[in-house]
Write an enzyme that holds these catalytic residues in place. Structure first.
Site, PDB file in Angstrom:
ATOM      1  N   THR A 104      -9.633   0.259  15.579  1.00 31.84           N
ATOM      2  CA  THR A 104     -11.106  -0.875  15.031  1.00 31.84           C
ATOM      3  C   THR A 104     -10.524  -1.972  15.189  1.00 31.84           C
ATOM      4  OG1 THR A 104     -11.834   0.376  12.973  1.00 31.84           O
ATOM      5  CG2 THR A 104     -12.311  -2.141  13.391  1.00 31.84           C
ATOM      6  N   TYR A 164     -19.546   0.271  15.756  1.00 32.40           N
ATOM      7  CA  TYR A 164     -19.199  -0.351  16.913  1.00 32.40           C
ATOM      8  C   TYR A 164     -18.031   0.781  17.914  1.00 32.40           C
ATOM      9  CZ  TYR A 164     -15.149   0.174  13.600  1.00 32.40           C
ATOM     10  OH  TYR A 164     -14.506   0.697  12.383  1.00 32.40           O
ATOM     11  N   THR A 188      -7.934   2.417  11.425  1.00 34.80           N
ATOM     12  CA  THR A 188      -7.476   2.493   9.711  1.00 34.80           C
ATOM     13  C   THR A 188      -7.223   3.786   9.560  1.00 34.80           C
ATOM     14  OG1 THR A 188      -9.650   1.742   9.739  1.00 34.80           O
ATOM     15  CG2 THR A 188      -7.834  -0.054   9.394  1.00 34.80           C
ATOM     16  N   ASP A 189      -8.023   4.171   9.655  1.00 33.89           N
ATOM     17  CA  ASP A 189      -8.553   6.369   8.904  1.00 33.89           C
ATOM     18  C   ASP A 189      -6.998   7.044   9.136  1.00 33.89           C
ATOM     19  OD1 ASP A 189     -10.874   5.777   9.303  1.00 33.89           O
ATOM     20  OD2 ASP A 189     -11.194   6.521  10.725  1.00 33.89           O
ATOM     21  N   LYS A 247      -5.890   4.184   1.733  1.00 31.60           N
ATOM     22  CA  LYS A 247      -7.490   3.248   2.880  1.00 31.60           C
ATOM     23  C   LYS A 247      -8.298   4.100   1.602  1.00 31.60           C
ATOM     24  CE  LYS A 247     -10.542   3.047   6.125  1.00 31.60           C
ATOM     25  NZ  LYS A 247     -11.146   2.907   7.591  1.00 31.60           N
ATOM     26  N   GLU A 258       0.664  21.027 -15.430  1.00 31.60           N
ATOM     27  CA  GLU A 258      -0.973  21.795 -15.058  1.00 31.60           C
ATOM     28  C   GLU A 258      -0.822  23.243 -14.458  1.00 31.60           C
ATOM     29  OE1 GLU A 258      -3.176  23.919 -12.116  1.00 31.60           O
ATOM     30  OE2 GLU A 258      -4.460  24.140 -13.922  1.00 31.60           O
TER      31      GLU A 258
END
Length: 355
Positions: free
Chosen positions: A39, A53, A119-120, A192, A312
């Site tokens: 981006t 975009y 950023t992904d 993110k 767990e």
């Protein structure tokens, strides 16, 4: 082709009045900007387009020229390593990028490195570099949530802050860093958390510091092993072990885990609910796969906290590994790196504690 900001300014005929001679003084750091797309190199149809975009459109030379203030901070040169959206990153891209950074870090005329990135998967690349590149020189990964064509674009300041950090001696030895939204985060911790706001990146343990008006302010330092203290070395790493993630949910079928193993996964990251919980109907499948040599690593799909060993599931009994506080995508990175070097679960669990 490698391009220097000074040469580009000469080529495009920028007026001499915009050139700050002091920026090229001998005491300025040498910073290389490696561009990979994303981006921060994107463009929208209009200034009102901040979420829709096309990524990876602006080349590195134009990206540098868009922030002339960089010349006041350091001597800059840029390289276009890739020009892709970061969701298209593969293991091969990680290895190629890491080896290029390692080579640059060995050069005496390089003081810091900035990687512009979508950023992904930015957090995955930052963590991979943190694990594998042996240098104490600053490596700063940076992106933006809005393209440069948007009226509220964040990329220019993010990039400026990244160069400030990469050029700073006080950033040395702190591992790979991420500068977004004025914060300096550890590449190991940051993630993110939202896809449409500029404050998308954060660590549950808090930032290492901030950049304000071109100055670094530090508040904590990383304690996990990284870069110079890592047992993993990008210069000796030619491939990553195949590791897959299976997302846990209320009706998840065992066939997804079996399919991952059949495709050749040496480890499966179980992105479980809560504390990495495993549904009772899935436990026998994971036990069977572990018996066939596939590593089972319990992570969690929740965004904060950490998975407790034996809390767990009886991990000791099953010979499973827990990812501690690493999210599933970062757990995949660490497992892929570690399993390229060894295969036993004891060492695998050790590195999840140490890194």
């Amino acid at each position: 082709m490698e391009l220097t900001l000074w040469k580009r300014w000469l080529l495009v005929g920028v007026a001499a009045s915009t050139f700050n001679a002091a920026a090229w003084a001998a005491d300025k750091a040498n910073v290389v900007i490696l561009a990979t797309g994303g981006t921060i190199a994107g463009a929208g149809a209009s200034t009102a387009n901040s979420a829709s975009y096309q990524a990876a459109k602006v080349p590195v030379d134009k990206l540098m020229l868009s922030v002339p203030e960089l010349a006041r901070v350091a001597r800059i040169r840029g390289e276009q390593v890739f020009q892709i959206a970061s969701e298209s990153f593969t293991n091969s891209h990680l290895l190629q990028l890491g080896k290029r950074i390692s080579a640059l870090a060995k050069q005496q005329d390089v003081d810091g490195i900035v990687v512009t990135h979508g950023t992904d998967t930015l957090e995955e690349t930052a963590y991979f570099l943190n694990l594998t590149v042996h240098t104490d020189k600053p490596i700063v990964v940076v992106g933006s949530m809005r393209p440069g064509t948007a009226m509220s674009a964040d990329g220019a300041l993010n990039l400026y802050n990244a160069v400030v950090v990469a050029a700073s001696r006080d950033a040395r030895g702190k591992g790979v860093l991420v500068t977004m939204n004025d914060q300096i985060d550890s590449g190991r911790d940051v993630g993110k958390g939202i896809n449409i706001k500029t404050n998308a990146f954060a660590s549950q343990w808090g930032p290492l510091g901030m950049v304000v008006e071109g100055r670094n302010y530090w508040f904590r330092a990383p304690v996990k092993r990284h870069t110079m203290s890592s047992e993993f070395d990008i210069d000796k790493l030619d491939q990553l072990a195949p590791v897959e993630i299976v997302y846990g949910y209320g009706n998840v079928p065992a066939s997804l885990y079996e399919a991952a193993a059949a495709a050749g996964a040496r480890a499966i990251i179980h992105a479980g609910t809560g504390n990495g919980s495993v549904a009772d109907r899935i436990v026998p499948t994971l036990q069977s796969l572990r018996g066939k040599g596939v590593q089972i690593i319990r992570s969690a799909r929740v965004p904060a906290g950490f998975v407790l060993r034996n809390a767990e599931q009886p991990d000791d009994k099953h010979d499973w590994v827990v990812a501690h506080d690493l999210n599933p995508q970062k757990a995949r990175i660490l497992a892929a790196v570690a399993l390229s070097q060894f295969s036993d679960s004891q060492n695998l669990q050790r590195v999840f504690w140490e890194y």
